[in-house]
Structures are given as structure tokens and as C-alpha cells.
Design an enzyme around this catalytic site. Structure first.
Site, short mmCIF file in Angstrom:
data_model
loop_
_atom_site.label_atom_id
_atom_site.label_comp_id
_atom_site.label_asym_id
_atom_site.label_seq_id
_atom_site.Cartn_x
_atom_site.Cartn_y
_atom_site.Cartn_z
N ASP A 13 0.86 -1.17 0.00
CA ASP A 13 0.00 0.00 0.00
C ASP A 13 0.90 1.22 0.00
OD1 ASP A 13 -2.20 1.66 0.08
OD2 ASP A 13 -3.18 0.60 1.73
N TRP A 14 0.34 2.36 -0.35
CA TRP A 14 1.14 3.56 -0.60
C TRP A 14 1.73 4.09 0.70
CZ3 TRP A 14 -0.11 1.16 -4.50
CH2 TRP A 14 0.00 1.62 -5.80
#
Length: 739
Positions: free
Chosen positions: A252-253
Site C-alpha cells: 500500500d502507498w
């Protein structure tokens, strides 16, 4: 295996792109990938496994990689999201995951995935960041609407069908968020602590179905899992490969922590976005960036073999879906979502077919919760019809009340972080475009035309609503509740991602009751991201209630089709609705001194499972939904086919309207198996004309009636008698049997 799959979709108003792509076997894809990796330099490899940076002014997608032009490898484009394209114009606002679940239709789940992917492909996106399959552990969870509800079986079917649809047009799906990402508060570092059996049967199960759909990528979550960061949790990431996953894991970012070696050696294959790691606690160089991973490879902390494996997994997914040949180039700029700037080619990927599908899913996901339809003759004004469907020839005065009926603010930021009109989608990275939304007031006005007079009060002012409704033939009252993703910026009406409570926003429940006090034919329409309190539902003047969820851009037209009987409602609740949060058995942890440890002590007992185990009767149960017609069930048969059980029965339309029934199969395990009282193990979509019948067949495979056995690390069938329940909801059982 080579399969030529045709892809046909429209770009703009005049350009039509028709092409095919080569679907390769994983073995063939890896052979191509390995051959290319052998020719790559260290810097080129690191560029493929690392995003180019959130702060990179040349970035065009929400996530990019560095191209290797000399070898024909493009910059891979990753884009949100699970409910349609975000950060670009001329795209469709699709229904949310929770509405796809409300259809209980594998057909529509798959069609939705395919249609979304057609638009992503048309924009040049390689990876669609979805579907989400986070179990709705608590009804207030901020991003629960992105996924398919609290039941692992329904979530798994939603994941399987959506991924199959997405990848059928050569776009990579990304299953997320792995694992146990179930609340927004503290999500960047909380620890979800759960036992092995709970993990396998509940939270991993949708990812297992994703693997069976040949998903090309999985996104690891922000949260820790049993006290270890998900993106460098070797046991957690290794579980994917143990179950046959052949794609790659992307962070995930900003979800990476610690060193490149920690992440890469645990099984992470790609870091995104490559900088902006203030969330994960790293540096702006990125954990896997040139300054991190390259140094660890040179020092031997990460082996060349492991780096090569990371790159091969990414390239194999690209080759498998034929993205190496004839794939459209990126033609938008996510940093300019208004369509301006030289890098936006303003490619229109909307089609009439997509609009029609969105409208159908909106109607099919609308759940009719109450309908006290009555027809009274001999009144001073002739025949009076109350309830649904609305009788257009008899309804001459209509009130439309509530802020949720009007056009929402279309300049609400890139993340849709406000709620001042009709609620079609939540906020955050899973939101979609509101560019073409048709609100209920516009659709109702257009449909009614001159056949009736409409009086509106498009606010939640109680007095104004009552004034507009007094004496009308029908009063349509709209109310909503919204939630979304927690970032460093998204607090909407005091809600930080997760909802604060189960109440309708802006005193929506009070508005409905106030209108009902002056209008004897009040129809309540609720748009919501999940369960809300319906404490007002028994009011005698409320003749109909429609739970419309978060249905996407065709929210108005899809609702009109149901209100006026063009579409006989068939939606079913993908969760239970109870007025009290305590009835669900879980809580959101809001306040904590640092990142909390959240212990999943409820284990397998979520939603209807918890309620059944504790003799709690909800207001509206899981799987519930009314129709304008009625259905009968008969002839249950249970036979054996190899290691499977085949359940068959007949469904008959016994009413006076054509309609669609959603039969559901629940299984009760033998005593001592440690399972909930009943669990969903099958559903179908059966469309029938008046008086027509159809035989429905559902097959239970060995895993469907097995439990996870931790000592053997496998599914094991418990001995004893299983009971089969077939009906229209968890509480509306029509047929029973056993094996």
C-alpha cells in the site's frame, strides 16, 4: 496456453478500439520474464520494483515504475480504484463493492469488473487497484463499502467474479488490503491480532478465492498483523505462495517499514509510491529505492536471486495478460484530474453499455425493506394506492424531501471528501468520478413529467420538509450516512474515516419521522455505506423503505426504475441491520495511547453469525429483501457427486409480477465442529415470469463443509451430520435437509 481474448470498447465519441490480447499460461509468462530479467542491469531491476515517487512531477498515475525502454518494458501504471476510475475525466462512476454484494448476482459482479477494466485499459492503466475484500468486521468501518460485507463466502465470491471480469480484458487486478485491514483509526500501525483458524476461515478466505481467480497482484496493508508489519511479514506473505499465488505483492502507498532487506526478504515484490514514506516511518528515498535496495543487494543482505524473483513476478503478470503487445499508452494525468494540461488527451472511455450496466446494478442492489401496499376504492378522490410500486396514474402530488435527493458538490476534492447531496460513493482513494451523476430529484422530475406535481425541500430542515409533504399523495424522503478513508486530511462532518455511530447524518431519521407525521404514504430511501439505525421503520405512515446503498452515478434513474415498478427489486442485505452497535459484537478503537493491539476475540462470529450465536434478532437480517411478487420453494434434494454434495430444489413465482428471487443456502456443522450456528455456503439469481418455475442446483465442494485445522494446516471435514437450510434470508428458511 494461448487464448485470443477480444477486447472491444469505445474511446471518445468516434474512435472505436477493437483488438485481442494473448492470455498466456503462468509458465509461459515466467519463461518470457526470466529471459528479460537476465538481460537487465541492477538499476533497471530496482526501477521496476520501486515506484517513481508521489512527489515526482512527471508521475502520471497514482503509482508508476521506471520504464526499461531498451527492453520494451514500459512504466507500469497503477490507478484507483475498486469503484471505477479516479482522477480523470470522461469515466463512469460505478456502483461500490457493497452494492455489488447486495445484488447477490455473480453475473453482475463479473460484468461490473469487466466494464471497469475496459475503462482502465482505455486510459492505458496496467493495474486496477481493486477489488477490495476487507471483511466488514464492524458496521462503522470507514472503507467497508469498498468491499463485499462481513461474510467471508460472499466476499470471496465478489472477489472471484470481479477479478475474473477485470482480467478478462487484459487489465491486472490487485486484491487488497492484505490482511485484516478493518478500521481506519490507527490503521497505519495498529496490530490486528487473530488466531490461525480465524485468519484462514474469515480474513484470508477472500484472498484464497482471488488466487483461484488467478489474480496478478496483491496489496499488503498498512496495519501490523499479529505485531509484524503486513508488508514485511514473511509468514503472512508466504501464505499466498503456499496457496498457489503466482503474481507479485505490492505495498500500500507508504506501507513499508524498516530496511529494504526486511521487506524484500519477507516477500514484498514492489514498493509504492517510492517516496512519501512519512506514513511508514522510512525516508523520502523509499525503502526499496536506489539508496536502499541497491545497497542491500550489493552488500548481500538481499540476494540477486531474490531481486530477480521480484522483477520476474512483476513482468510475468504483465506478460500473462498480454500487456506487452498493443496495449494503449497512458493518456491521462492524475496530477491534473480536471483534464487540463498537455499530458491529458481527454480520451472518453464511457460507453452506453457501461451506463446501462451501472443503472441495472443500482436497481438490482436496491433492497426493499418494507412495503405496506394497499389499494382503497371509493374514496372521495377515487382509488388510493399506498406503498410500492408507485402508481403513476394515481399519484398526482409528490413531495421530494431531503438533501440526499439533490446534486452533490462536484468540486469536493480529489477524494470526494464531503457529503452535501445524494451519496453515491464514500470518500477516499476508493471513490470515483461524480462528473456524470444523475441525482434522484432530476430523475424523478424527468420521469414524472406532467403526470404529477412535485414539491421539493432539498435540505434536512424538519419544518420545511413537513411543509412540503403535508397532504401529498406520496412523499419520498431521502437520508444518508457516509464514511471513507482516513488520511491526514479527510475528516468529513466530524467523522474520521470510520463513522462515529449508526445514525443517519443530518438528523435523517428525525426528518423521515417528521414527514411521516403529516404524510400517510411516506417512502423512505436510504443511501448508506453500511448498516444504520432504522428505529423509525415501524411508523404506520411509512409505507415503504428502500435501502439503496452507494449505487454510483446512475443513482437517480436506477431508483426511479424500482419506485415505479420497471425493475422488480431483488437486492438482498449483505449484512444485518440492527439499531445497536453492541448487537454486532465488535467495536472500533478510536482512542489509544499509541498504535493499539486489537484482539479479534469474536473469532468466527461476525454479523449474523454473532447474532445467531447470542440469540439477537436484528431489525433486518442478513440476506433479507422483499419483492413486488412472491416465491415458493419445494423439492429439496441432496445427492453425492464424488467428494461434493449437490443441493437442488425448485423455485416458483407464486405472485402477480415477473421478478427475480435470490435463494440462499446456509450450512449448520455437526456439534463440536466449532463453527457458528449457520454459515452462508451458496446463493443464486433466479428470474421467473408469473407462475414460472426453475430448478436451482448448488454444489458444495469439500472445502465448503470443512473447517481449518491448525495442527495439520489444512481444511478438514468434521464427522457427523450437516444440516442444510435453503431460503430467502438467514431467518426466512423454506427448506431443510441433512447429510
Amino acid at each position: 496456453m494461448l487464448l485470443q481474448v477480444p477486447v472491444v470498447f469505445t474511446l471518445g465519441l468516434t474512435l472505436t478500439l477493437a483488438q485481442s490480447f494473448t492470455l498466456r499460461s503462468w509458465d509461459d509468462a515466467y519463461a518470457l520474464a526470466d529471459a528479460v530479467v537476465a538481460r537487465m542491469t541492477l538499476d533497471e531491476k530496482v526501477g521496476v520494483v520501486t515506484g517513481t515517487g508521489q512527489l515526482n512531477s512527471n508521475r502520471r498515475c497514482v503509482g508508476d515504475t521506471t520504464a526499461v525502454s531498451r527492453l520494451g518494458i514500459p512504466s507500469f501504471c497503477f490507478e484507483d480504484g475498486p469503484a471505477g476510475f479516479r482522477l480523470s475525466k470522461n469515466v463512469t462512476g460505478f456502483p461500490t463493492g457493497i452494492n455489488a454484494a447486495s445484488t447477490f448476482s455473480r453475473r453482475l459482479m463479473r460484468a461490473r469488473g469487466k466494464a471497469m477494466a475496459e475503462e482502465f485499459r482505455g486510459k492505458g492503466v496496467h493495474v486496477l487497484l481493486g477489488p477490495a475484500m476487507d471483511i466488514m468486521r464492524n458496521p462503522k468501518a470507514g472503507r467497508g463499502w469498498e468491499s463485499f460485507g462481513p461474510d467471508p463466502y460472499l466476499n470471496g465470491e465478489g472477489a472471484f467474479e470481479t477479478i475474473t471480469g477485470i482480467q478478462s480484458v487484459g487489465v491486472q487486478a490487485c486484491a487488497k488490503h492484505y490482511l485484516a485491514n478493518n478500521q481506519e483509526h490507527w490503521r497505519y500501525g495498529l496490530s490486528a491480532n487473530l488466531d490461525d483458524r480465524t485468519m484462514h476461515e474469515m480474513y484470508f478466505y477472500p484472498f484464497l478465492r482471488s488466487i483461484e481467480a488467478n489474480v496478478t497482484s496483491v496489496m499488503c496493508a498498512y496495519n501490523r498483523f499479529n505485531d509484524t508489519s503486513s508488508c514485511h511479514n514473511a509468514n503472512l506473505l508466504g501464505l499466498l505462495q503456499k496457496n498457489g499465488f503466482q503474481g507479485y505483492v505490492v505495498s500500500d502507498w507508504g506501507a513499508t517499514h524498516d530496511s529494504a532487506a526486511d521487506n524484500a526478504n519477507a516477500g514484498l515484490d514492489m514498493e509504492q509510491p517510492g517516496d512519501y514514506i512519512v506514513i511508514g516511518g522510512g525516508t523520502f528515498a523509499g525503502v526499496l529505492g536506489i539508496g536502499g535496495l541497491k545497497g542491500d543487494v550489493n552488500s548481500g543482505a538481499v540476494t540477486q536471486a531474490r531481486l530477480n524473483q521480484m522483477v520476474s513476478r512483476i513482468l510475468a503478470a504483465w506478460y500473462r495478460l498480454g500487456q506487452d503487445s498493443g496495449y494503449p499508452p497512458v493518456n491521462f494525468d492524475s496530477q491534473k484530474p480536471d483534464g487540463t494540461g498537455p499530458r491529458n488527451e481527454d480520451v472518453n472511455v464511457r460507453t452506453a453499455e457501461h451506463t446501462t450496466l451501472v443503472r441495472e446494478i443500482g436497481s438490482a442492489s436496491a433492497v426493499l425493506l418494507k412495503n405496506n401496499r394497499t389499494i382503497t376504492d371509493g374514496t372521495p378522490t377515487g382509488t388510493t394506492v399506498r406503498g410500492l410500486p408507485l402508481a403513476q396514474s394515481r399519484i398526482k402530488t409528490i413531495a421530494v424531501v431531503g438533501q440526499d435527493a439533490k446534486m452533490p458538490n462536484q468540486n469536493c476534492g480529489d477524494l470526494n471528501e464531503c457529503n452535501d447531496g445524494t451519496m453515491s460513493v464514500g470518500w477516499g482513494s476508493g471513490s470515483n468520478s461524480l462528473e456524470f451523476i444523475v441525482p434522484p430529484i432530476d430523475a424523478i422530475t424527468s420521469f414524472v413529467g406532467s403526470s404529477a406535481t412535485i414539491t421539493s425541500s432539498l435540505s434536512n430542515d424538519l419544518d420545511a420538509g413537513a411543509k412540503a409533504a403535508a397532504g401529498k399523495d406520496a412523499c419520498l424522503v431521502f437520508a444518508n450516512a457516509m464514511s471513507g478513508e482516513l488520511g491526514f486530511y479527510q475528516i468529513v462532518v466530524g467523522n474520521e474515516g470510520d463513522r462515529n455511530d449508526l445514525a443517519l447524518w443530518y438528523k435523517g431519521g428525525s426528518l423521515i419521522e417528521r414527514v411521516a407525521s403529516v404524510c400517510s404514504n411516506t417512502i423512505a430511501i436510504v443511501h448508506s455505506v453500511g448498516p444504520v439505525s432504522f428505529s423509525w421503520s415501524n411508523h404506520p405512515n411509512i409505507t415503504g423503505i428502500i435501502y439503496a446503498g452507494a449505487p454510483g452515478e446512475q443513482t437517480g434513474p436506477s431508483l426511479v426504475d424500482v419506485l415505479y415498478g420497471k425493475y422488480n427489486p431483488s437486492g438482498r442485505l449483505p449484512f444485518s441491520i440492527s439499531d445497536n452497535e453492541s448487537d454486532y459484537g465488535t467495536t472500533i478503537v478510536y482512542d489509544s495511547l499509541g498504535f493499539p493491539d486489537i484482539n479479534y476475540t469474536e473469532k468466527l462470529l461476525l454479523d449474523y453469525r454473532y447474532m445467531d450465536a447470542n440469540n439477537i434478532t436484528p431489525r433486518f437480517e442478513f440476506g433479507f429483501g422483499l419483492s413486488y411478487t412472491t416465491f415458493g420453494y419445494s423439492g429439496l434434494s441432496i445427492t453425492t457427486s464424488g467428494t461434493s454434495k449437490v443441493i437442488s430444489f425448485k423455485v416458483t413465482n407464486t405472485g402477480s409480477f415477473a421478478g427475480t428471487e435470490i435463494p440462499q443456502l446456509y450450512l449448520e456443522y455437526p456439534a463440536g465442529a466449532g463453527e457458528p450456528p449457520r454459515v452462508l455456503r451458496g446463493f443464486d439469481e433466479v428470474s421467473l415470469g408469473v407462475g414460472a418455475s426453475s430448478t436451482v442446483t448448488m454444489t458444495l465442494n469439500q472445502r465448503d463443509f470443512s473447517v481449518w485445522d491448525t495442527p495439520s494446516q489444512s481444511y478438514s471435514r468434521p464427522s457427523g451430520t450437516f444440516k442444510v437450510y435453503v431460503g430467502a434470508s438467514i431467518k426466512d428458511i423454506r427448506l431443510t435437509g441433512s447429510f
